[in-house]
Design an enzyme around this catalytic site. Structure first.
Site, PDB file in Angstrom:
ATOM      1  CE  LYS A 171      33.628  36.359  45.624  1.00 33.57           C
ATOM      2  NZ  LYS A 171      33.505  35.637  44.343  1.00 33.57           N
TER       3      LYS A 171
ATOM      4  NE  ARG B  75      30.342  38.327  43.349  1.00 35.13           N
ATOM      5  CZ  ARG B  75      30.728  39.331  44.127  1.00 35.13           C
ATOM      6  NH1 ARG B  75      29.857  39.929  44.930  1.00 35.13           N
ATOM      7  NH2 ARG B  75      31.988  39.699  44.134  1.00 35.13           N
TER       8      ARG B  75
ATOM      9  N   GLY C 223      40.005  33.852  41.254  1.00 32.08           N
ATOM     10  CA  GLY C 223      39.849  33.500  39.848  1.00 32.08           C
ATOM     11  C   GLY C 223      39.792  32.003  39.554  1.00 32.08           C
TER      12      GLY C 223
ATOM     13  CG  MET D 231      36.145  27.700  42.374  1.00 27.48           C
ATOM     14  SD  MET D 231      35.430  27.272  43.942  1.00 27.48           S
ATOM     15  CE  MET D 231      35.684  28.746  44.861  1.00 27.48           C
TER      16      MET D 231
ATOM     17  NE  ARG E 253      40.265  39.180  47.816  1.00 27.78           N
ATOM     18  CZ  ARG E 253      39.991  38.639  46.656  1.00 27.78           C
ATOM     19  NH1 ARG E 253      39.264  37.567  46.577  1.00 27.78           N
ATOM     20  NH2 ARG E 253      40.455  39.157  45.534  1.00 27.78           N
TER      21      ARG E 253
ATOM     22  CG  HIS F  65      75.373  21.490  43.634  1.00 25.56           C
ATOM     23  ND1 HIS F  65      76.095  22.590  43.209  1.00 25.56           N
ATOM     24  CD2 HIS F  65      76.075  20.945  44.655  1.00 25.56           C
ATOM     25  CE1 HIS F  65      77.206  22.676  43.928  1.00 25.56           C
ATOM     26  NE2 HIS F  65      77.206  21.693  44.818  1.00 25.56           N
TER      27      HIS F  65
ATOM     28  CB  SER G   9      73.188  20.614  71.355  1.00 26.03           C
ATOM     29  OG  SER G   9      72.770  21.199  70.152  1.00 26.03           O
TER      30      SER G   9
ATOM     31  CB  CYS H 217      72.589  22.609  66.795  1.00 25.05           C
ATOM     32  SG  CYS H 217      73.179  20.919  66.935  1.00 25.05           S
TER      33      CYS H 217
ATOM     34  CE1 TYR I  75      71.425  25.957  71.309  1.00 22.93           C
ATOM     35  CE2 TYR I  75      71.495  25.903  73.717  1.00 22.93           C
ATOM     36  CZ  TYR I  75      71.951  25.441  72.479  1.00 22.93           C
ATOM     37  OH  TYR I  75      72.900  24.469  72.413  1.00 22.93           O
TER      38      TYR I  75
HETATM   39  P1  ADP Z   1      36.073  36.457  41.812  1.00 20.99           P
HETATM   40  O1  ADP Z   1      35.869  35.687  43.034  1.00 20.99           O
HETATM   41  O2  ADP Z   1      36.746  35.705  40.725  1.00 20.99           O
HETATM   42  O3  ADP Z   1      36.668  37.820  42.081  1.00 20.99           O
HETATM   43  P2  ADP Z   1      33.486  37.701  41.752  1.00 20.99           P
HETATM   44  O4  ADP Z   1      32.349  36.900  42.230  1.00 20.99           O
HETATM   45  O5  ADP Z   1      34.027  38.694  42.696  1.00 20.99           O
HETATM   46  O6  ADP Z   1      34.609  36.726  41.209  1.00 20.99           O
HETATM   47  O7  ADP Z   1      33.004  38.427  40.426  1.00 20.99           O
HETATM   48  C1  ADP Z   1      33.877  39.073  39.548  1.00 20.99           C
HETATM   49  C2  ADP Z   1      33.431  40.483  39.254  1.00 20.99           C
HETATM   50  O8  ADP Z   1      32.095  40.505  38.743  1.00 20.99           O
HETATM   51  C3  ADP Z   1      33.363  41.357  40.479  1.00 20.99           C
HETATM   52  O9  ADP Z   1      34.607  41.914  40.747  1.00 20.99           O
HETATM   53  C4  ADP Z   1      32.370  42.431  40.068  1.00 20.99           C
HETATM   54  O10 ADP Z   1      33.019  43.466  39.385  1.00 20.99           O
HETATM   55  C5  ADP Z   1      31.453  41.696  39.136  1.00 20.99           C
HETATM   56  N1  ADP Z   1      30.224  41.400  39.874  1.00 20.99           N
HETATM   57  C6  ADP Z   1      29.939  40.349  40.648  1.00 20.99           C
HETATM   58  N2  ADP Z   1      28.718  40.457  41.204  1.00 20.99           N
HETATM   59  C7  ADP Z   1      28.205  41.609  40.761  1.00 20.99           C
HETATM   60  C8  ADP Z   1      26.992  42.297  41.002  1.00 20.99           C
HETATM   61  N3  ADP Z   1      26.046  41.821  41.803  1.00 20.99           N
HETATM   62  N4  ADP Z   1      26.805  43.480  40.378  1.00 20.99           N
HETATM   63  C9  ADP Z   1      27.740  43.975  39.566  1.00 20.99           C
HETATM   64  N5  ADP Z   1      28.917  43.396  39.318  1.00 20.99           N
HETATM   65  C10 ADP Z   1      29.154  42.215  39.902  1.00 20.99           C
HETATM   66 MG    MG Z   2      36.047  39.179  43.295  1.00 15.40          MG
END
Ligand code: ADP
Ligand code: MG
Ligand code: MG
Length: 920
Positions: free
Chosen positions: A26, A96, A105, A107, A369, A485, A802, A869, A889
Site C-alpha cells: 500500500k 492503515r 482485510g 489487518m 495494486r 478416494h 525415463s 514419467c 521431455y
Molecule cells: P484494507 O487494507 O483493509 O483495504 P485500507 O487501509 O485500504 O484497508 O482502508 C479501508 C478503507 O478506508 C479504504 O478503502 C478507504 O475507503 C478508507 N480510507 C482509508 N484511508 C483513508 C483516507 N485517508 N481518507 C479517506 N478514506 C480512507
Molecule cells: Mg484497501
C-alpha cells in the site's frame, strides 16, 4: 541513522513502487501514485523495519522514530494548511496497515483519527455539517476502541440499535417486525440525525470508561501512537496468522503503517467512495468495472449494509438500474477517474485494483495494486495486453499461473444461467456437470449405458464404486476431504467432484437425501432430493445447485490457444502424456501432447475378457501351461497397441512391460476362485494355496518390475511380441509408429541385457515383415537409487532413461506412498518438508539422483534420450527442475498437458531472469 519514515504528497514521495519490502504494498504504491502526479491525500509511511524492531525490542519503538514522525507530520500540515489537534482548523488521519503481500482485510485500519469534543465542535463550525462530524466521531470511537483499546465493537452495537429503533418509531415503522440485522437496512445510518450521533458519542465514551477504567483518550498524539502500535500489532492477530499460513507469507516480514490525511466521501451528496478494477477481474474483458456509494465512507462499500451502485453507465444499464452510475451522477469526477485508471494501467502494465474517494466533487486515489483475477481472466488479459503492445509475449506467458489453468480445461457453468445454490463443499475436482441423482454405482452404470446423464451421490466412495464414477458426469459426496478416494479418483478421471458436503443427509434405503440450505451461517430450509431429480455440480467452486444448469465446454482455442502457442514457441522441454487407452491418448493429443511417455500395460490385463487368462497364466505350474495362457492374451495386447499407435500416429509411444506384483491380479472372493478353478480344471484348494504362496510382506520392494520378467520371461516376451507385431501391422497400413519398449525397476546392466536379448530375438523375427523399416527403441526406467548410481552401466544397454519419480521418491526416502498419509501431512504442516515429495519433486534429495543419472547416462551415451514419467511430470516446480537438468521431455496425465506446456515455457523464461506473477 536509519530512515524509518517515508513522506508522500505534493507531487513527490520519498519512496517508489519498487520498495514494497520496506514500505509494504500500500505504502509503495501510494508513493508511486504521488510521484506520477496522481492526486493522493498526503501522509507518510512507517516502514516494515519499524514493525520488526518494535517486536524485537519488546514493543518499544526505535528512538529516532518520534522525531521522524514529527517531521513528516509537520510537512503534511504545511502542505494542507491544516493542523493536527487544532480545533480551529483540524487535520484528521487514517492509520492503515499494509504488508509486502496483500492480505485483504486481515489487518486493521483506523479512520477519522484526531477527534475529541473540542475538535469536533471546531470541525462542525468549519464545515457547517454537524451530522457529518458527529457521525465521523462515533465511527472513530468505535474503530479506535475495537482496534486499539480492545473494547470490541459489539459493545457499541446495542446502543446504536436502540437509536435505530427510536428513529424507526418516529417514522411509524413497526419495529417488532424486524430483527437487528433487518433494522439496519430499514433505518440506514444516514437517517440518524446530528443529535443522535452526538448522544451516541457520549454513550460510547461511557462504555469505554466502563470497560477500560480510563476515559477515551482525547489527546490526538496519544491517539496516533496508540493506532500505530495497534496497526503493527495487527500483524500478529489470529486472522492474519492464519492467512499467512495459508499463503506461505513469512512471519518475519512484518507490516508497514501508513498515516494518511483524511478525505471525506461522506461530507455531502457531492461526495462518494468506491472501488474498481481497470478490467473485469472475472472475465478479463477490457472494460472498467467498479462499485461506488454516494455520501459514504470507505468501509460502507464492503460492509454490505447499503448495496453499492455500478461506476460505469454501461454496467448500471446491464444491471437494470440506469442513472445510478458514477459516470451519470458525477460526470466530472468520473472523467478524472477514467484518466487516472488508464494511466495507472499503462504505468503498471497490468490490471489494477483501485480505491477512490470523492470529496465535494474532487477525486482522490487511496490505494492501487495489481488486481487479483480468475484463471480465465488472467489468460484473456495476458493475451490482449500483449496484442495491445502493453506487455511482451514473454511477459504474457509469465502472467498466468500454470496450476490455475486446470479450471479452464473442464466445462464450466454458463455464467448467464440463473442458479440456486443448495450446498457448498470442497472443490475436489474441477469442471461442471449436471444430471439426475443416483445413489449407487451400479445404477449409475445402468442408466448411463442407456444414455442418461447421472450424478453419483455417495456418503463417501470406495474402490467398488469406480465403474459408477466412470459412468457418471460428476461425483458428490457427503464426507471426505481433498485427498479422499472420491477426490483423487475423480481428478484422475478428469471428472468434476464436490466432496465433503456435510449439509447432505443421505438415506440410501429411501433413495433420497435431505439438504439443509444455509444463508451464511443460518439454516433457512431443508430441500429433499430424490433419486431421479436433477442437480448440477461445480467442482471448481465446490458448489451444488438445484436443477440442470447449462454448461459451456472448455475453450482450448481463442486466447487460451494463443497463449499455448506462444508457450510452445519458447519452451525446450517436450510434453508427453501418461495414457493407456486410445481415448486418453486422443484427449491428450488435443491438449497438445507430443507422445506417450508412459503406457502402463497392467490396466489392459484387468479387462473382463482377459482377466481369466491372466489368472490362468499366473497360476500355471509349467512353462507350457503359462505359454498357453499367454497365447490367449497376445491378440488382445496387440489390438491394444494398434489402437494406441494409431491414435499417436507420428509420435513416440513408450510402453512399459508388466510392473505390479502378480498377486494383484488374483481373485479374492470365494465365488471367483471357484469359477477359476473350474475353467482351469484344478481344485479350489490348490488355487488358494497358490495365492497364499504369492503373498509378500512388502510388495512394493518385492517381486515386481523386471524381476517378474527375470523369473517368468514369457510374460515380457509376449508383450514385446505384441508391440512388435502391432508396430509392423500399423506401419504396413501407413501409420508412422515410433514405439519405445521400457523396462521397469531395473538396477543392473545384466537385467537389461537379458531383456535386450529377448527384444533383439523378437525383432529379428518380426520386423522383417514390415514393408518399410520400423525401428523400436529399448530403454529403462530409473526408479531405484542403485539404478541412478549405476546409470553409466545401464546406459550401455538402454537407449533411453525415463525417471519413474514416484518409485524413486519412495525408494530414496524410504517412504511408502500408500502409508505415508498418516504422517506426511504433519511433515508438511510443520515445515520439515516444504511440500509433499509425491506432489512436488524433492529437488534437494531425489533431485540429486536424477541429476547424477543424467550425467552418468550421458557419459556412456551422449545422445541418450531422457524423460520423466512420474506424477511430478505435471507439477510446475518439478518441471522447472526437469528443464534445468536437461531432460528432453516430461510426461503427465492428459489434463495436465497444457499446464506442463506453460510451465515448461516459464522455466525457459525464468532462466532468462523473468519472474512469475502471482495474481490469482
Ligand atoms: P484494507 O487494507 O483493509 O483495504 P485500507 O487501509 O485500504 O484497508 O482502508 C479501508 C478503507 O478506508 C479504504 O478503502 C478507504 O475507503 C478508507 N480510507 C482509508 N484511508 C483513508 C483516507 N485517508 N481518507 C479517506 N478514506 C480512507
Ligand atoms: Mg484497501
Ligand atoms: Mg514404478
Amino acid at each position: 541513522m536509519s530512515k524509518y519514515v517515508f513522506f508522500f504528497g505534493g507531487g513527490a514521495a520519498d519512496g517508489t513502487a519498487a520498495q514494497k519490502n520496506l514500505l509494504g504494498g500500500k505504502g509503495a504504491n501510494l508513493a508511486e501514485m504521488v510521484n506520477i502526479g496522481i492526486p493522493v491525500p498526503p501522509g507518510f509511511t512507517l516502514t516494515t523495519d519499524v514493525c520488526t524492531e518494535y517486536f524485537k525490542n519488546g514493543k518499544v519503538f526505535p528512538a529516532e522514530l518520534d522525531a521522524q514522525v514529527n517531521e513528516a507530520l509537520a510537512k503534511t500540515e504545511a502542505l494542507l494548511g491544516k493542523k493536527f489537534g487544532d480545533p480551529s482548523n483540524p487535520l484528521l488521519f487514517s492509520v492503515r496497515s499494509g504488508a509486502r503481500a496483500s492480505m485483504p482485510g486481515m489487518m486493521d485500519t483506523v479512520l477519522n483519527l484526531g477527534l475529541n469534543d473540542e475538535i469536533a465542535e471546531g470541525l462542525a463550525a468549519k464545515t457547517g455539517n454537524e451530522k457529518f462530524v458527529w457521525d465521523a466521531y462515533r465511527r472513530f470511537i468505535t474503530m479506535f476502541s475495537d482496534i486499539v483499546l480492545e473494547v470490541s465493537k459489539e459493545h457499541f452495537e446495542g446502543d446504536l440499535e436502540a437509536t435505530r429503533r427510536e428513529v424507526a418509531k418516529g417514522k411509524g415503522i413497526d419495529i417488532t417486525k424486524y430483527n437487528a440485522e433487518e433494522l439496519k437496512t430499514k433505518v440506514p445510518d444516514s437517517e440518524l440525525s446530528a443529535e443522535d450521533f452526538r448522544k451516541l458519542v457520549t454513550v460510547f465514551k461511557g462504555i469505554v470508561l466502563k470497560h477500560t477504567g480510563k476515559p477515551f483518550p482525547t489527546d490526538p498524539r496519544e491517539q496516533l501512537w496508540g493506532a500505530i502500535g495497534a496497526v503493527f500489532g495487527s500483524w500478529h492477530n489470529q486472522r492474519a496468522k492464519t492467512y499467512r499460513k495459508m499463503h506461505d507469507i513469512p512471519e518475519a516480514w512484518g507490516t508497514a503503517c501508513n498515516v494518511q490525511s483524511m478525505v471525506f466521501g461522506n461530507l455531502s451528496d457531492a461526495s462518494a467512495t468506491g472501488v474498481a478494477f481497470t478490467r473485469d477481474p472475472s472475465t478479463g474483458e477490457n472494460a472498467f468495472y467498479g462499485e461506488w456509494l454516494p455520501n459514504a465512507q470507505g468501509e460502507d462499500v464492503v460492509a454490505g449494509i447499503r448495496t453499492p451502485f455500478n461506476v460505469t453507465t454501461r454496467a448500471a444499464e446491464n444491471s437494470g438500474s440506469p442513472g445510478t452510475s458514477l459516470e451519470a451522477c458525477m460526470p466530472a469526477a468520473y472523467v478524472t477517474l477514467k484518466g487516472i485508471y488508464e494511466r495507472l494501467e499503462k504505468h503498471y502494465r497490468d490490471m489494477m485494483d483501485i480505491e477512490f474517494t470523492v470529496e465535494e466533487g474532487t477525486l482522490f486515489m487511496l490505494q492501487c495494486r495489481v488486481g487479483k483475477r480468475t484463471a480465465a481472466a488472467a489468460v484473456r488479459m495476458a493475451v490482449e495486453m500483449a496484442r495491445e503492445g502493453l506487455i511482451t509475449k514473454e511477459e504474457a506467458i509469465m502472467r498466468v499461473d500454470p496450476a490455475s489453468i486446470d479450471q479452464l480445461l473442464h466445462p464450466t457453468l454458463d455464467p448467464k444461467a440463473a442458479k440456486k445454490t443448495l450446498a457448498v463443499g470442497l472443490p475436489a475436482s474441477p469442471g461442471a456437470a449436471s444430471g439426475i441423482v443416483v445413489f449407487s454405482a451400479d445404477e449409475a452404470e445402468k442408466l448411463a449405458s442407456e444414455g442418461t446423464k447421472v450424478l453419483l451421490v455417495r456418503i463417501e466412495t470406495s474402490p467398488e464404486d469406480i465403474h459408477g464414477m466412470n459412468a457418471a458426469q460428476g461425483i458428490l459426496t457427503a464426507r471426505g476431504g481433498m485427498t479422499s478416494h472420491a477426490a483423487v479418483v475423480a481428478r484422475g478421471m478428469g471428472k468434476c467432484c464436490v466432496a465433503g458436503v456435510s449439509a447432505l443427509n443421505i438415506d440410501y434405503k429411501a433413495q433420497k437425501m435431505d439438504i439443509t440450505v444455509y444463508d451464511g451461517k443460518v439454516a433457512v430450509e431443508t430441500v429433499t432430493i430424490k433419486a431421479g431429480d436433477f442437480l448440477t455440480l461445480d467442482g471448481s467452486a465446490g458448489k451444488v445447485y438445484l436443477g440442470a444448469i447449462p454448461t459451456v465446454a472448455a475453450q482450448l482455442t481463442g486466447d487460451f490457444g494463443q497463449l499455448m502457442e506462444w508457450a510452445d514457441e519458447v519452451r525446450r522441454l517436450k510434453i508427453r502424456t501418461n495414457a493407456d487407452t486410445p481415448h486418453d491418448a486422443g484427449v491428450a493429443r488435443k491438449f497438445g501432447a507430443q507422445g506417450i511417455g508412459l503406457c502402463r500395460t497392467e490396466h489392459m490385463f484387468f479387462g473382463e475378457d482377459r482377466i481369466a487368462a491372466v489368472r490362468e497364466m499366473i497360476l500355471s505350474d509349467t512353462v507350457e501351461q503359462r505359454e498357453r495362457a499367454l497365447d490367449k492374451l497376445l491378440p488382445f495386447q496387440r489390438e491394444d497397441f494398434i489402437g494406441i499407435f494409431k491414435a499417436m500416429d507420428g509420435l513416440p509411444v513408450t510402453i512399459r512391460t508388466l510392473d505390479p506384483p502378480l498377486h494383484e491380479f488374483l481373485p479374492t472372493e470365494r465365488a471367483h476362485i471357484e469359477d477359476l478353478a473350474k475353467t482351469m480344471g484344478v481344485s479350489v484348494e490348490k488355487l488358494v494355496q497358490k495365492t497364499a504362496e504369492l503373498h509378500e510382506f512388502n510388495p512394493m520392494l518385492g517381486h515386481r518390475g523386471v524381476r517378474l520378467a527375470i523369473c517368468y520371461p514369457e510374460i515380457a516376451t509376449m508383450q514385446m511380441r505384441a508391440i512388435f507385431e502391432a508396430a509392423v501391422a500399423c506401419a504396413n497400413e501407413g501409420v508412422d509408429v515410433q514405439p519405445e519398449v521400457m523396462i521397469p525397476l531395473a538396477m543392473t546392466k545384466r537385467e537389461l541385457d537379458k531383456m535386450k536379448a529377448e527384444f533383439d530375438a523378437i525383432g529379428a523375427e518380426v520386423l522383417p515383415k514390415a514393408k518399410k523399416p520400423v525401428s523400436i527403441m529399448f530403454g529403462t526406467m530409473i526408479e531405484l537409487p542403485r539404478a541412478a548410481l549405476c546409470a553409466n552401466e545401464l546406459a550401455k544397454t538402454a537407449e533411453f532413461f525415463s525417471f519413474g519419480t514416484n518409485d524413486l521418491t519412495q525408494t530414496t526416502m524410504g517412504l511408502s506412498r500408500d502409508d505415508a498419509g498418516r504422517f506426511l501431512p504433519e511433515y508438511v504442516n510443520s515445515g520439515i518438508f516444504a511440500k509433499d515429495p509425491f506432489q512436488s519433486l524433492d529437488v534437494e534429495g531425489v533431485g540429486q539422483l536424477v541429476a547424477m543419472a543424467v550425467e552418468r547416462g550421458q557419459q556412456t551415451r551422449p545422445d541418450i534420450k531422457l524423460g520423466i514419467c512420474g506424477e511430478h511430470g505435471g507439477d510446475p516446480a518439478s518441471i522447472h527442475f526437469c528443464h534445468s537438468v536437461g531432460l528432453a521431455y516430461v510426461s503427465c496425465s492428459p489434463f495436465r498437458v497444457p499446464i506442463a506446456r506453460l510451465a515448461a515455457a516459464q522455466a525457459v523464461l525464468v532462466g532468462r531472469g523473468k519472474s512469475v506473477a502471482s495474481t490469482a
